[in-house]
Design a protein around this motif. Structure first.
Motif, mmCIF file in Angstrom:
data_model
loop_
_atom_site.group_PDB
_atom_site.id
_atom_site.type_symbol
_atom_site.label_atom_id
_atom_site.label_comp_id
_atom_site.label_asym_id
_atom_site.label_seq_id
_atom_site.Cartn_x
_atom_site.Cartn_y
_atom_site.Cartn_z
ATOM 1 N N GLN A 87 0.823 -1.207 0.000
ATOM 2 C CA GLN A 87 0.000 0.000 0.000
ATOM 3 C C GLN A 87 0.863 1.266 0.000
ATOM 4 O O GLN A 87 0.475 2.292 -0.553
ATOM 5 C CB GLN A 87 -0.927 0.029 1.230
ATOM 6 N N LEU A 88 2.022 1.197 0.678
ATOM 7 C CA LEU A 88 2.852 2.394 0.821
ATOM 8 C C LEU A 88 4.034 2.410 -0.138
ATOM 9 O O LEU A 88 4.877 3.311 -0.082
ATOM 10 C CB LEU A 88 3.337 2.516 2.277
ATOM 11 N N ASP A 89 4.064 1.414 -0.993
ATOM 12 C CA ASP A 89 5.150 1.322 -1.967
ATOM 13 C C ASP A 89 5.161 2.567 -2.862
ATOM 14 O O ASP A 89 4.128 2.951 -3.413
ATOM 15 C CB ASP A 89 4.942 0.049 -2.813
ATOM 16 N N GLY A 90 6.306 3.209 -2.947
ATOM 17 C CA GLY A 90 6.417 4.376 -3.820
ATOM 18 C C GLY A 90 5.961 5.674 -3.184
ATOM 19 O O GLY A 90 6.023 6.738 -3.814
ATOM 20 N N ILE A 91 5.442 5.610 -1.954
ATOM 21 C CA ILE A 91 5.031 6.828 -1.243
ATOM 22 C C ILE A 91 6.231 7.304 -0.416
ATOM 23 O O ILE A 91 6.741 6.563 0.417
ATOM 24 C CB ILE A 91 3.844 6.547 -0.296
ATOM 25 N N SER A 92 6.666 8.540 -0.633
ATOM 26 C CA SER A 92 7.834 9.029 0.105
ATOM 27 C C SER A 92 7.482 9.310 1.557
ATOM 28 O O SER A 92 6.310 9.480 1.918
ATOM 29 C CB SER A 92 8.348 10.317 -0.532
ATOM 30 N N SER A 93 8.488 9.389 2.392
ATOM 31 C CA SER A 93 8.290 9.728 3.800
ATOM 32 C C SER A 93 7.606 11.079 3.946
ATOM 33 O O SER A 93 6.716 11.258 4.776
ATOM 34 C CB SER A 93 9.631 9.783 4.528
ATOM 35 N N ASP A 94 8.050 12.021 3.122
ATOM 36 C CA ASP A 94 7.464 13.365 3.222
ATOM 37 C C ASP A 94 5.988 13.354 2.826
ATOM 38 O O ASP A 94 5.163 14.017 3.466
ATOM 39 C CB ASP A 94 8.223 14.345 2.315
ATOM 40 N N ALA A 95 5.656 12.608 1.786
ATOM 41 C CA ALA A 95 4.256 12.543 1.355
ATOM 42 C C ALA A 95 3.392 11.892 2.437
ATOM 43 O O ALA A 95 2.268 12.331 2.709
ATOM 44 C CB ALA A 95 4.139 11.753 0.054
ATOM 45 N N LEU A 96 3.945 10.848 3.059
ATOM 46 C CA LEU A 96 3.206 10.172 4.132
ATOM 47 C C LEU A 96 2.999 11.131 5.310
ATOM 48 O O LEU A 96 1.886 11.263 5.841
ATOM 49 C CB LEU A 96 3.972 8.924 4.584
ATOM 50 N N TYR A 97 4.067 11.804 5.706
ATOM 51 C CA TYR A 97 3.965 12.704 6.850
ATOM 52 C C TYR A 97 2.977 13.843 6.572
ATOM 53 O O TYR A 97 2.193 14.236 7.441
ATOM 54 C CB TYR A 97 5.350 13.269 7.194
ATOM 55 N N LEU A 98 2.990 14.336 5.350
ATOM 56 C CA LEU A 98 2.056 15.412 4.975
ATOM 57 C C LEU A 98 0.610 14.909 5.007
ATOM 58 O O LEU A 98 -0.286 15.612 5.494
ATOM 59 C CB LEU A 98 2.415 15.952 3.581
ATOM 60 N N ALA A 99 0.402 13.692 4.540
ATOM 61 C CA ALA A 99 -0.960 13.132 4.553
ATOM 62 C C ALA A 99 -1.449 12.945 5.989
ATOM 63 O O ALA A 99 -2.634 13.126 6.292
ATOM 64 C CB ALA A 99 -0.995 11.806 3.799
ATOM 65 N N ILE A 100 -0.531 12.589 6.874
ATOM 66 C CA ILE A 100 -0.885 12.436 8.297
ATOM 67 C C ILE A 100 -1.255 13.796 8.890
ATOM 68 O O ILE A 100 -2.042 13.866 9.830
ATOM 69 C CB ILE A 100 0.303 11.793 9.060
ATOM 70 N N ASN A 101 -0.690 14.854 8.357
ATOM 71 C CA ASN A 101 -0.969 16.197 8.857
ATOM 72 C C ASN A 101 -1.724 17.034 7.817
ATOM 73 O O ASN A 101 -1.473 18.220 7.653
ATOM 74 C CB ASN A 101 0.346 16.880 9.276
ATOM 75 N N SER A 102 -2.666 16.361 7.195
ATOM 76 C CA SER A 102 -3.469 17.032 6.180
ATOM 77 C C SER A 102 -4.434 18.037 6.816
ATOM 78 O O SER A 102 -5.112 17.735 7.803
ATOM 79 C CB SER A 102 -4.247 15.959 5.414
ATOM 80 N N VAL A 103 -4.501 19.234 6.254
ATOM 81 C CA VAL A 103 -5.441 20.263 6.689
ATOM 82 C C VAL A 103 -6.292 20.655 5.491
ATOM 83 O O VAL A 103 -5.766 20.826 4.393
ATOM 84 C CB VAL A 103 -4.701 21.511 7.226
ATOM 85 N N SER A 104 -7.599 20.744 5.706
ATOM 86 C CA SER A 104 -8.449 21.165 4.597
ATOM 87 C C SER A 104 -9.724 21.804 5.142
ATOM 88 O O SER A 104 -10.074 21.612 6.301
ATOM 89 C CB SER A 104 -8.813 19.956 3.728
ATOM 90 N N LYS A 105 -10.382 22.578 4.294
ATOM 91 C CA LYS A 105 -11.646 23.190 4.704
ATOM 92 C C LYS A 105 -12.752 22.160 4.589
ATOM 93 O O LYS A 105 -12.992 21.630 3.510
ATOM 94 C CB LYS A 105 -11.970 24.390 3.798
ATOM 95 N N ASN A 106 -13.387 21.880 5.707
ATOM 96 C CA ASN A 106 -14.446 20.873 5.724
ATOM 97 C C ASN A 106 -15.600 21.427 6.541
ATOM 98 O O ASN A 106 -15.393 21.905 7.652
ATOM 99 C CB ASN A 106 -13.891 19.593 6.370
ATOM 100 N N PRO A 107 -16.815 21.401 6.015
ATOM 101 C CA PRO A 107 -17.943 21.966 6.787
ATOM 102 C C PRO A 107 -18.277 21.152 8.040
ATOM 103 O O PRO A 107 -18.983 21.641 8.916
ATOM 104 C CB PRO A 107 -19.107 21.931 5.792
ATOM 105 N N ILE A 108 -17.801 19.901 8.102
ATOM 106 C CA ILE A 108 -18.180 19.002 9.198
ATOM 107 C C ILE A 108 -17.094 18.968 10.280
ATOM 108 O O ILE A 108 -15.951 18.586 10.021
ATOM 109 C CB ILE A 108 -18.422 17.574 8.661
ATOM 110 N N ARG A 109 -17.460 19.321 11.492
ATOM 111 C CA ARG A 109 -16.520 19.379 12.611
ATOM 112 C C ARG A 109 -15.778 18.060 12.818
ATOM 113 O O ARG A 109 -14.546 18.042 12.927
ATOM 114 C CB ARG A 109 -17.289 19.728 13.904
#
Lengths: 499, 499
Positions: free
Chosen positions: A323-345
């Motif tokens: 599942q994580l093959d080819g995913i860089s450490s930085d991409a993984l870390y960023l996905a773990i700390n994903s921020v986005s505008k979401n109407p749902i708390r």
């Protein structure tokens, strides 16, 4: 003579605690184990237990013991005075309510819950409005019985976070809001875009094994607790027997993991309270905000950190190699700390989450100070979302009807989430200062020094202090949003590069 | 006026039922879920619930309602008279016992359990003897409080199987014993030797899936119940929410399967009682013997039959292809119906099991008629095992200390197991007679006609009838060992060929 009366108090508090913990277990079982068609019997069982618990909580013998102890309060040591003080608060909260009110409120809760669920399904706030009005009226009536007169909202806040009030929270939230809005702006305008679509087909059994490994490593005592599955994660029970839950989705391994870590934070707080005092204030949590500070600190400051993932990324990849093959450490870390505008708390990240809370507080405050009529709630909601988050809810279901809390009249509850985030950041920076090499500990998967420090600073204090006083005891200063702001900037600004 | 008093009775019985079912759930959770170190809190919770349940069961309002209803009993219809009759029995069983006795008995149960466990570990009956004596004395005291005077053993038997007594059981068991000893002789001297060593490395997940398939096919309603794991299989809860358990051993797939089927028999009985009357005698099981007739009928008559395995052998082989490779159908069927001499009751087969029970009954009878002093129990035990089963227990742990029942003073309980076996065989032959093609049903995995027949013949009757009267209602004749003997001969003699 007081010693005998204290023994009586102690005996009656143990009884209340034991019966209450049985009710709690019924609730846990309902959400974790109950067969599909068995809810009818569970409702009868819960009602029978509620009656038994109410009788124990309002036992006239308890009132007499409290009267006698209070008449001679100076003869008690400080700890016993705290037990008496909190037992009095709890006793009054039960005994001062007329039976007629308690029964009417139970019926209202049930009717309002169903009305809310129906209104949400139809995305029509007007269906729910009359029930919300009744809950507001009932909350004011409650405050009057308890002697808070026209300070109903403060009374409700005090239920969740002893000593807090709307004016104090207003000051804290204003300061936070001012700094937070630009941080969110920075992140959503960044050229860095986390890719959370990398989380696909993560086998449940491996998710389970990974979160078991992590939660045990953090320090949860599985000999005094367990983790199961439920629709919405929660933490029930007490330090003698903690019942946590999480939930699994093969396309969202972070949800099961961070839910489990969050509940582990709650569970370790309970496990850190003195085991022989669980029936009184010395062995009970300081309040909702304090509780949330523990769950958030482990979830966010610790387990979303670079140090933590430096240690556990390889374990994670071992469990999910393809599942994580080819995913860089930085991409993984960023996905773990994903921020986005979401109407749902409940689907939002740790940055925007605080703005969701500030909006709810603002609306509750206006409802209770009389400046916002109930039928104005959706407009107020939508314009606050537009102003603070640049979000335009498409309908009431995505807007003012999204949360269940108001249907049971749980006003003054939302602020605790954000107060907890503030305290978590304050505790984190104090721990970093006092525990040299703490981040190196985390990089080695060593959490015991941090847990011991929290045990000493927060857990061992029980319900001795109101929230602000607890903060002063633990970190030397009152609650403030400054640490949270600093932490969010430190964690998120470098991660999200500007275009 | 009686109508109002009946409503009061109904309300108070519901309360007793609800609180009792919560206590039951606590017990289930203790054996299924409790974290390793949380037993201390569970003991406190259980004690608090026991107090609450006892208070509800002895509520003076209940006594008053019963007095009033009994004073005018002819004004009630038959069903209500049954409810009053059984509620009176239950009320007296609680209310006629002095509090001092109840507390002393609870302490004795705890001390005697630990003494038994220790004595068994040391294989030394003399350690347990003084506690057994105290339990016998306490049982006699109990019978006196309830007005049974010198018929203490009958009083205890009546607790488990209403209407039964030692003299009746003695007659039934004598007849059974005479026929059973030669059957066991035939089997153990046969040249046919089942090979149970074929059961090795059967994956737990496949065992679980297979027993889920079978128990659902038999008719257990999983929307009103569930199956989990525990050290010893049991069935708790009631028809509104049944909690069964089984246990898994990769080298013993028949243990998990037949334990689950046995508990499913109990569970389907509870599920067949009228759901709206679970709080009174109309919705409660007739007794232990009747209960055991249901578990045994499904376990033995149905699921050890050739017809059943004609249907399910291929499913079983599909789940365990390698494990059963090269094992013939006959060898598998013989292993499923393995009979052997075993000194331990719980490890014994359905043929010899009855002799284990007869021995226990004989010893209890002699203890209570005064002809066997407590310190003579091991010798009496060993000589009965020698006489009836040609077994010589190597020590007390393998002999008179093997069962936990006596440590809690549960005398008069063992006979129910064998009475249940008798009734199961009687029900089976009656069903075969009345349901044409029943064995063909089973060969097709069709169990609904049999279950409906049992619902009508037994389940729907609730606690209306004493055991013998229930048998007469269901099958047209009183309890008798003849059907059991015929069934065992029919099933086992052809299977075990003489040399």
């Amino acid at each position: 003579m007081n010693s005998q009366e204290y023994d009586t108090l102690d005996k009656l508090l143990r009884r209340i605690h034991n019966l209450g913990s049985v009710s709690g277990l019924l609730g846990w079982d309902e959400l974790v184990n109950l067969p599909a068609d068995s809810a009818d019997q569970r409702a009868e069982q819960s009602a029978a237990m509620a009656q038994v618990c109410h009788a124990a909580s309002t036992d006239p013998e308890l009132g007499q013991a409290l009267n006698a102890l209070e008449a001679n309060i100076d003869s008690l040591n400080e700890e016993k005075r705290i037990v008496v003080r909190e037992a009095r608060k709890d006793f009054d909260r039960s005994a001062k309510l007329p039976v007629e009110y308690v029964q009417r409120k139970a019926r209202l809760d049930s009717a309002a819950y169903h009305a809310w669920a129906h209104a949400k399904q139809n995305s029509d706030f007007s269906e729910f409005a009359p029930f919300l009005q009744k809950q507001v009226d009932a909350a004011k009536e409650f405050a009057t019985y308890l002697g808070w007169e026209d300070r109903a909202y403060d009374c409700l806040i005090d239920l969740h976070d002893p000593g807090m009030d709307a004016a104090t929270i207003d000051g804290l939230f204003s300061e936070l809001k001012e700094e937070l809005v630009p941080i969110v702006g920075h992140i959503v305008n960044a050229s860095t875009k986390p890719d959370t679509s990398i989380f696909r087909n993560f086998p449940i059994e491996e998710q389970r094994a990974f979160l078991n490994e992590i939660t045990a490593a953090l320090g949860f005592n599985y000999k005094r607790g367990r983790i199961d599955e439920s629709l919405h994660p929660f933490c029930g029970g007490n330090g003698a027997d903690i019942r946590m839950t999480t939930r699994f989705d093969k396309d969202n391994p972070l949800d099961s993991l961070f839910s489990a870590i969050h509940e582990t934070g709650h569970g370790m707080y309970e496990q850190g309270l003195p085991l022989d005092q669980l029936h009184n204030a010395l062995g009970q949590a300081a309040g909702m905000g304090a509780h949330e500070s523990q769950s958030r600190l482990w979830e966010n400051q610790v387990c979303r950190s670079r140090a933590f993932w430096n240690r556990y990324e390889s374990d994670f990849r071992t469990r999910f190699p393809q599942q994580l093959d080819g995913i860089s450490s930085d991409a993984l870390y960023l996905a773990i700390n994903s921020v986005s505008k979401n109407p749902i708390r409940v689907d939002s990240d740790e940055v925007t989450y605080n703005l969701h809370i500030i909006i709810r507080f603002e609306i509750e405050k206006r409802i209770f100070d009389g400046s916002l009529p109930i039928d104005g709630v959706p407009d107020a909601w939508n314009s606050l979302y537009d102003e603070l988050l640049d979000i335009q809810p498409r309908n009431d279901a995505e807007g003012a009807l999204q949360d269940v809390h108001w249907s049971s009249g749980s006003f003054g509850y939302f602020p605790s989430y954000c107060l907890g985030n503030m305290l978590a950041a304050q505790l984190w920076y104090t721990a970093l200062e006092q525990l040299e090499g703490l981040e190196r500990d985390i990089e080695k998967g060593e959490f015991s020094r941090l847990l011991s420090w929290l045990r000493e600073a927060v857990h061992s204090k029980g319900k001795r202090y109101p929230l602000n006083a607890l903060a002063i005891e633990a970190i030397g200063s009152a609650l403030s949003p400054k640490a949270l702001i600093a932490y969010l900037k430190e964690r998120y600004l470098p991660l999200y590069t500007q275009p």
